[in-house]
Design a protein around this motif. Structure first.
Motif, PDB file in Angstrom:
ATOM      1  N   LEU A 208     -68.330  -9.576   4.674  1.00  0.00           N
ATOM      2  CA  LEU A 208     -69.465  -8.428   5.038  1.00  0.00           C
ATOM      3  C   LEU A 208     -69.887  -8.818   6.555  1.00  0.00           C
ATOM      4  N   THR A 209     -69.874  -9.984   7.076  1.00  0.00           N
ATOM      5  CA  THR A 209     -69.760 -10.447   8.312  1.00  0.00           C
ATOM      6  C   THR A 209     -68.990  -9.704   9.043  1.00  0.00           C
ATOM      7  N   ALA A 210     -67.651  -9.653   8.872  1.00  0.00           N
ATOM      8  CA  ALA A 210     -66.715  -8.812   9.578  1.00  0.00           C
ATOM      9  C   ALA A 210     -66.962  -7.575   9.490  1.00  0.00           C
ATOM     10  N   PHE A 211     -67.380  -6.912   8.179  1.00  0.00           N
ATOM     11  CA  PHE A 211     -67.757  -5.410   8.327  1.00  0.00           C
ATOM     12  C   PHE A 211     -68.922  -5.246   9.203  1.00  0.00           C
ATOM     13  N   ALA A 212     -69.903  -5.973   9.066  1.00  0.00           N
ATOM     14  CA  ALA A 212     -71.125  -5.646   9.948  1.00  0.00           C
ATOM     15  C   ALA A 212     -70.572  -5.664  11.507  1.00  0.00           C
ATOM     16  N   ALA A 213     -69.761  -6.635  12.024  1.00  0.00           N
ATOM     17  CA  ALA A 213     -69.368  -6.552  13.271  1.00  0.00           C
ATOM     18  C   ALA A 213     -68.328  -5.170  13.842  1.00  0.00           C
ATOM     19  N   GLU A 214     -67.803  -4.662  12.860  1.00  0.00           N
ATOM     20  CA  GLU A 214     -66.970  -3.588  12.932  1.00  0.00           C
ATOM     21  C   GLU A 214     -67.814  -2.330  13.035  1.00  0.00           C
ATOM     22  N   LEU A 215     -69.018  -2.386  12.331  1.00  0.00           N
ATOM     23  CA  LEU A 215     -69.797  -1.265  12.319  1.00  0.00           C
ATOM     24  C   LEU A 215     -70.767  -1.241  13.518  1.00  0.00           C
ATOM     25  N   GLY A 216     -71.233  -2.467  13.886  1.00  0.00           N
ATOM     26  CA  GLY A 216     -72.237  -2.510  15.205  1.00  0.00           C
ATOM     27  C   GLY A 216     -71.266  -2.069  16.259  1.00  0.00           C
ATOM     28  N   GLU A 217     -70.279  -2.547  16.249  1.00  0.00           N
ATOM     29  CA  GLU A 217     -69.454  -1.985  17.567  1.00  0.00           C
ATOM     30  C   GLU A 217     -69.154  -0.568  17.793  1.00  0.00           C
ATOM     31  N   ALA A 218     -68.874   0.020  16.420  1.00  0.00           N
ATOM     32  CA  ALA A 218     -68.598   1.424  16.299  1.00  0.00           C
ATOM     33  C   ALA A 218     -69.965   2.296  16.677  1.00  0.00           C
ATOM     34  N   PHE A 219     -71.036   1.564  16.347  1.00  0.00           N
ATOM     35  CA  PHE A 219     -72.393   2.387  16.475  1.00  0.00           C
ATOM     36  C   PHE A 219     -72.847   2.263  17.905  1.00  0.00           C
ATOM     37  N   GLN A 220     -72.529   1.129  18.525  1.00  0.00           N
ATOM     38  CA  GLN A 220     -72.859   0.914  19.740  1.00  0.00           C
ATOM     39  C   GLN A 220     -72.139   2.089  20.843  1.00  0.00           C
ATOM     40  N   LEU A 221     -70.982   1.973  20.348  1.00  0.00           N
ATOM     41  CA  LEU A 221     -70.005   3.119  21.163  1.00  0.00           C
ATOM     42  C   LEU A 221     -70.609   4.758  20.927  1.00  0.00           C
TER      43      LEU A 221
END
Length: 313
Positions: A208-221
């Protein structure tokens, strides 16, 4: 689970989150109505409540009870609200509009805004400490998770990198690291606390930490793309604040950023499918976040060439 079911679940959970926020937010002492109003305006201003939704849905998808996770998510939302107050200050981004309303320092004064941010931030940890339905270990872990997300390894570090490094040309990888600190940190905290409240094992928390990292990067973009739109009304905050900063949009163009968003989104969804199955609440929520995006405005293959060049640095 159908899309209609999901829409209803999101609406119900968001209403529960708003109700809990109204109960949990810190109150000023008698006679300090100006401070009380600033706190309420900042925390209860209309928003997507994405971070507490993530926290609640993680817990539910893992078989946990939603109530303690909603309270933990409200603590994250309070930190988010405090960070927006500080981010908008004249010494930071100097923004006048937030969530379709005057920024807190515009509506209530800089002095009151700073005090409100401190009150909201400290109140978030009081919320975590007071979640009676959670074990003492879960509360302690959650305090540690949120503390890390706020500090130098999270929001503070990301904001410093943005303020001091944003005006110079930076490699895409460096911008992405700053984004991870400034944006992904609260997604990670929300997701990890949801897992902790559900009693998840270390393997699930790591995924879930790996998932959150991917989501956070996509959301900031996605946020960077929206900053380039013409209308503050569309997104409820000042636009063009990133024009003098080196962002991934400025480095690789809109089409390149669209491709990056899709890669991060797809990676996030793959992790969720492996861990929770193909139609979890969390995966449906994530898919809905990226349904509408600004169209790429750069013509020909220029964006692709920019992306290749920036990635090589």
């Amino acid at each position: 689970m159908t899309q209609i079911d999901m829409a209803g679940i999101v609406s119900t959970r968001r209403a529960e989150i708003d109700a809990r926020l109204a109960v949990l937010l810190p109150r000023a002492v008698d006679g300090q109505d100006g401070l009380d109003l600033a706190i309420r305006d900042a925390v209860l201003a209309p928003g997507k409540r994405l971070r507490p939704l993530l926290c609640a849905f993680v817990a539910e998808d893992l078989g946990g009870a939603p109530a303690p996770a909603i309270d933990a998510g409200c603590a994250v939302e309070m930190v988010h609200a405090a960070s927006l107050i500080l981010d908008d200050l004249p010494c930071m981004d100097d923004a006048s509009l937030r969530r379709g309303r005057p920024a807190t320092h515009v509506g209530h004064g800089e002095d009151v805004a700073m005090l409100a941010a401190i009150a909201i931030l400290s109140g978030s940890f009081e919320v975590l400490a007071g979640i009676g339905a959670a074990s003492a270990e879960a509360r302690l872990r959650s305090v540690a998770i949120l503390s890390r997300a706020v500090g130098t390894a999270g929001l503070v570090g990301g904001q410093f990198a943005d303020l001091k490094g944003g005006a110079r040309a930076r490699p895409v990888a460096e911008i992405a690291r700053a984004n991870a600190l400034k944006t992904a940190s609260l997604f990670l905290a929300a997701v990890d606390m949801g897992a902790v409240m559900a009693g998840a094992d270390e393997m699930a928390r790591e995924r879930l930490t790996a998932f959150a990292a991917e989501l956070g990067e996509a959301f900031q973009l996605l946020d960077d793309l929206l900053d380039g739109t013409e209308s503050a009304f569309l997104i409820g905050k000042d636009v063009g604040k990133d024009r003098e900063k080196s962002t991934i949009v400025s480095m690789i163009g809109h089409a390149g950023v669209e491709r990056r968003i899709e890669r991060h989104r797809d990676s996030a969804l793959r992790i969720l499918e492996e861990l929770l199955g193909p139609r979890s609440r969390l995966s449906l929520l994530v898919a809905s976040i990226f349904e509408r995006r600004p169209a790429a405005v750069d013509a020909s293959g220029a964006d692709e060439r920019l992306e290749q060049g920036a990635g090589a640095r």
